[in-house]
Design an enzyme around this catalytic site. Structure first.
Site, PDB file in Angstrom:
ATOM      1  N   ASN A   3       0.874  -1.173   0.000  1.00 26.64           N
ATOM      2  CA  ASN A   3       0.000   0.000   0.000  1.00 26.64           C
ATOM      3  C   ASN A   3       0.912   1.223   0.000  1.00 26.64           C
ATOM      4  O   ASN A   3       1.411   1.641   1.048  1.00 26.64           O
ATOM      5  CB  ASN A   3      -0.910  -0.016   1.233  1.00 26.64           C
ATOM      6  CG  ASN A   3      -1.873   1.153   1.269  1.00 26.64           C
ATOM      7  OD1 ASN A   3      -1.786   2.080   0.471  1.00 26.64           O
ATOM      8  ND2 ASN A   3      -2.800   1.121   2.213  1.00 26.64           N
TER       9      ASN A   3
ATOM     10  N   LYS B  95       3.073   0.797   3.334  1.00 30.42           N
ATOM     11  CA  LYS B  95       2.652  -0.230   4.275  1.00 30.42           C
ATOM     12  C   LYS B  95       2.736  -1.569   3.562  1.00 30.42           C
ATOM     13  O   LYS B  95       2.427  -1.658   2.372  1.00 30.42           O
ATOM     14  CB  LYS B  95       1.214   0.010   4.743  1.00 30.42           C
ATOM     15  CG  LYS B  95       0.994   1.281   5.517  1.00 30.42           C
ATOM     16  CD  LYS B  95      -0.478   1.433   5.874  1.00 30.42           C
ATOM     17  CE  LYS B  95      -0.760   2.754   6.550  1.00 30.42           C
ATOM     18  NZ  LYS B  95      -2.217   2.928   6.828  1.00 30.42           N
TER      19      LYS B  95
ATOM     20  N   ARG C  17      -2.584  -2.029  -3.561  1.00 30.85           N
ATOM     21  CA  ARG C  17      -3.761  -1.191  -3.398  1.00 30.85           C
ATOM     22  C   ARG C  17      -3.660  -0.035  -4.386  1.00 30.85           C
ATOM     23  O   ARG C  17      -2.669   0.698  -4.408  1.00 30.85           O
ATOM     24  CB  ARG C  17      -3.836  -0.639  -1.978  1.00 30.85           C
ATOM     25  CG  ARG C  17      -5.055   0.271  -1.782  1.00 30.85           C
ATOM     26  CD  ARG C  17      -4.893   1.155  -0.567  1.00 30.85           C
ATOM     27  NE  ARG C  17      -6.082   2.003  -0.381  1.00 30.85           N
ATOM     28  CZ  ARG C  17      -6.072   3.141   0.290  1.00 30.85           C
ATOM     29  NH1 ARG C  17      -4.953   3.571   0.853  1.00 30.85           N
ATOM     30  NH2 ARG C  17      -7.165   3.851   0.428  1.00 30.85           N
TER      31      ARG C  17
ATOM     32  N   HIS D 173     -12.377   3.362  -0.252  1.00 33.24           N
ATOM     33  CA  HIS D 173     -12.349   2.405   0.864  1.00 33.24           C
ATOM     34  C   HIS D 173     -13.105   1.115   0.497  1.00 33.24           C
ATOM     35  O   HIS D 173     -13.618   0.417   1.367  1.00 33.24           O
ATOM     36  CB  HIS D 173     -12.971   2.997   2.144  1.00 33.24           C
ATOM     37  CG  HIS D 173     -12.242   4.159   2.714  1.00 33.24           C
ATOM     38  ND1 HIS D 173     -12.894   5.224   3.290  1.00 33.24           N
ATOM     39  CD2 HIS D 173     -10.918   4.433   2.801  1.00 33.24           C
ATOM     40  CE1 HIS D 173     -11.999   6.119   3.713  1.00 33.24           C
ATOM     41  NE2 HIS D 173     -10.796   5.651   3.420  1.00 33.24           N
TER      42      HIS D 173
ATOM     43  N   ARG E 129     -10.342  16.585   6.093  1.00 37.17           N
ATOM     44  CA  ARG E 129     -11.184  16.898   4.933  1.00 37.17           C
ATOM     45  C   ARG E 129     -12.565  17.350   5.384  1.00 37.17           C
ATOM     46  O   ARG E 129     -13.116  16.833   6.354  1.00 37.17           O
ATOM     47  CB  ARG E 129     -11.323  15.674   4.017  1.00 37.17           C
ATOM     48  CG  ARG E 129     -10.019  15.187   3.444  1.00 37.17           C
ATOM     49  CD  ARG E 129     -10.232  13.934   2.603  1.00 37.17           C
ATOM     50  NE  ARG E 129      -9.023  13.123   2.599  1.00 37.17           N
ATOM     51  CZ  ARG E 129      -9.003  11.798   2.463  1.00 37.17           C
ATOM     52  NH1 ARG E 129     -10.135  11.139   2.327  1.00 37.17           N
ATOM     53  NH2 ARG E 129      -7.864  11.154   2.470  1.00 37.17           N
TER      54      ARG E 129
ATOM     55  N   ARG F 204      -8.925  10.786  20.110  1.00 35.78           N
ATOM     56  CA  ARG F 204      -8.587  10.622  21.528  1.00 35.78           C
ATOM     57  C   ARG F 204      -8.290  11.969  22.172  1.00 35.78           C
ATOM     58  O   ARG F 204      -8.733  12.252  23.291  1.00 35.78           O
ATOM     59  CB  ARG F 204      -7.383   9.684  21.673  1.00 35.78           C
ATOM     60  CG  ARG F 204      -7.655   8.256  21.245  1.00 35.78           C
ATOM     61  CD  ARG F 204      -6.377   7.474  21.064  1.00 35.78           C
ATOM     62  NE  ARG F 204      -5.572   8.037  19.979  1.00 35.78           N
ATOM     63  CZ  ARG F 204      -4.479   7.460  19.465  1.00 35.78           C
ATOM     64  NH1 ARG F 204      -4.060   6.316  19.965  1.00 35.78           N
ATOM     65  NH2 ARG F 204      -3.811   8.029  18.482  1.00 35.78           N
TER      66      ARG F 204
ATOM     67  N   GLY G 175     -13.781   4.099  14.263  1.00 36.38           N
ATOM     68  CA  GLY G 175     -14.949   3.233  14.396  1.00 36.38           C
ATOM     69  C   GLY G 175     -14.727   2.055  15.316  1.00 36.38           C
ATOM     70  O   GLY G 175     -15.632   1.644  16.059  1.00 36.38           O
TER      71      GLY G 175
ATOM     72  N   ASN H 293     -12.297   1.893  17.770  1.00 37.14           N
ATOM     73  CA  ASN H 293     -11.695   2.194  19.080  1.00 37.14           C
ATOM     74  C   ASN H 293     -12.376   3.296  19.876  1.00 37.14           C
ATOM     75  O   ASN H 293     -12.136   3.409  21.083  1.00 37.14           O
ATOM     76  CB  ASN H 293     -10.218   2.573  18.873  1.00 37.14           C
ATOM     77  CG  ASN H 293      -9.415   1.422  18.289  1.00 37.14           C
ATOM     78  OD1 ASN H 293      -9.321   0.360  18.899  1.00 37.14           O
ATOM     79  ND2 ASN H 293      -8.859   1.621  17.103  1.00 37.14           N
TER      80      ASN H 293
ATOM     81  N   GLU I  28      -8.011  -4.592   5.319  1.00 39.72           N
ATOM     82  CA  GLU I  28      -7.877  -4.320   3.889  1.00 39.72           C
ATOM     83  C   GLU I  28      -6.741  -5.123   3.261  1.00 39.72           C
ATOM     84  O   GLU I  28      -6.850  -5.561   2.107  1.00 39.72           O
ATOM     85  CB  GLU I  28      -7.658  -2.818   3.683  1.00 39.72           C
ATOM     86  CG  GLU I  28      -8.870  -1.980   4.075  1.00 39.72           C
ATOM     87  CD  GLU I  28      -8.607  -0.489   4.024  1.00 39.72           C
ATOM     88  OE1 GLU I  28      -8.899   0.121   2.994  1.00 39.72           O
ATOM     89  OE2 GLU I  28      -8.108   0.048   5.040  1.00 39.72           O
TER      90      GLU I  28
END
Length: 403
Positions: free
Chosen positions: A12, A19, A96, A185, A246, A289, A337, A339, A389
């Protein structure tokens, strides 16, 4: 592909990062995971974890000039664990690719013609496709004999009906410039919608799911019987939900207004909406957080940012409930979503008449496993489903080269 070739390397490639994961598709295990970040800077960092050997994470810092150097460094780390790119057990490399337009609706083996088409889509994905292309070119140079497969973020959303995908602008202009809702996504939405159906003990074809992929980038999708029928991101990943940096949905005339009144250029507005808006524009932080910590300390600016974020989420839950007609589950995924329990609780609060509710004790539990957080009496299941993913890309890649 030989019978012993059961490994897939997933790459990715971002604008300044790579990644990666190496997976064994026969054993169903991850052999290594890692991240190269700050490519092109003097303080580049490579973090590599050899899961196959149970070794500790290895981190190195120092200048990594470009993506070619980054992938060569990744190859060296893998080779040090006996997992090198020259291994006969490596079946393919899966990439990806963010934007596949309408042409690419399935995972695709990359050749020169495919790479040229991905390049042609750069104008509609200027922040993402160039980095993906760089990763592909480098990997092809390192292993020209190995199948390289592109898995597209947009592919899952190509099942949207025309009335959901089209914008209400002049048809000839839209077609000439490929302007429509593509969605992003997609690998996450595909994976999470299937996992949610499994959590309910049903086949995906029997389930209607609203998937909320909430990370720094955020998107919602309405999935009916395993097929996407609507999604919040559009021509680019800017449309839809409030995100880390964004804006999400905004009156298009804001851009004209800023050019006329503030004297901003197209590039200025682009940077504003993509990098200086969303949560960071509203309160100076894009880490949920930190925002929650500030709220607990009475910070009103952080509270307003959170409330705007949640308001937009609720609007999409309501809209997609109407689109689907019947909703079996709402699934939260990705970094926020999975955590941020307060986000899940607030997004569902007040929607009891729609059959939605969250059990506070279940919602507070942290786990890496898919789980329901709604009470038994709730008509609509609320789930937390960790996305994967890289596994989705590996599975699609391996299925293609095996066939």
């Amino acid at each position: 592909m030989t019978a012993t070739a059961t490994r897939v390397l997933v790459l990715n490639s971002g604008s300044s990062s790579v990644k990666y994961q190496l997976l064994d598709m026969h054993l169903g295990t991850r052999l290594a995971v890692g991240l190269v970040e700050r490519i092109g800077e003097e303080s580049s960092r490579l973090a590599h974890t050899p899961l196959a050997t149970g070794g500790a994470k290895r981190e190195t810092e120092g200048a990594i000039a470009d993506h070619e150097a980054a992938l060569k460094a990744v190859a060296a780390e893998l080779a040090a664990d006996g997992l090198g790119l020259d291994s006969p057990e490596l079946a393919a490399i899966g990439h990806r690719v963010v934007h596949g337009g309408l042409k690419f609706t399935e995972p695709t083996v990359i050749d020169d013609a495919v790479l040229k088409e991905i390049e042609r889509l750069v104008p509609v994905a200027p922040l993402h496709n160039p980095a993906n292309i760089t990763g592909i070119r480098t990997a092809r140079a390192l292993r020209p004999d190995l199948p390289q497969v592109a898995v597209f973020d947009t592919a899952f959303h190509t099942t949207m009906p025309e009335y959901a995908a089209r914008y209400a602008i002049d048809v000839e202009t839209a077609d000439a410039h490929r302007i429509r809702r593509y969605g992003f996504h997609g690998t996450s939405h595909a994976y999470v919608s299937r996992k949610t159906a499994a959590l309910l003990g049903k086949d995906p074809s029997e389930v209607n799911v609203i998937v909320l992929h909430l990370g720094n980038g955020a998107s919602a999708s309405a999935v009916a019987g395993g097929r996407c029928v609507d999604t919040s991101m559009g021509l680019t990943p800017l449309e839809g939900l409030v995100m880390g940096t964004r804006s999400g949905d905004i009156d298009p005339a804001v851009t004209f207004h800023l050019k006329r009144v503030a004297g901003m250029s197209e590039d200025d507005v682009d940077v504003l909406l993509n990098k200086k808006s969303g949560l960071i524009g509203l309160c100076g932080d894009n880490d949920m957080r930190e925002i929650r910590r500030r709220i607990d300390e009475g910070d009103e600016r952080a509270r307003l940012a959170f409330d705007i974020y949640i308001h937009r989420l609720k609007k999409y839950i309501g809209a997609y409930s109407a689109v689907l007609g019947r909703v079996d589950a709402v699934a939260f995924t990705a970094g926020v979503g999975e955590n941020a329990a307060p986000v899940r609780e607030a997004a569902v609060a007040g929607l009891e008449e729609m059959g939605l509710a969250v059990d506070a004790s279940l919602n507070a539990v942290r786990s890496d496993e898919p789980r329901l957080i709604s009470p038994e009496y709730a008509r609509v299941a609320v789930a937390v489903v960790p996305t994967d993913e890289e596994l989705e890309i590996a599975q699609q890649t391996y299925a293609l080269v095996s066939a």
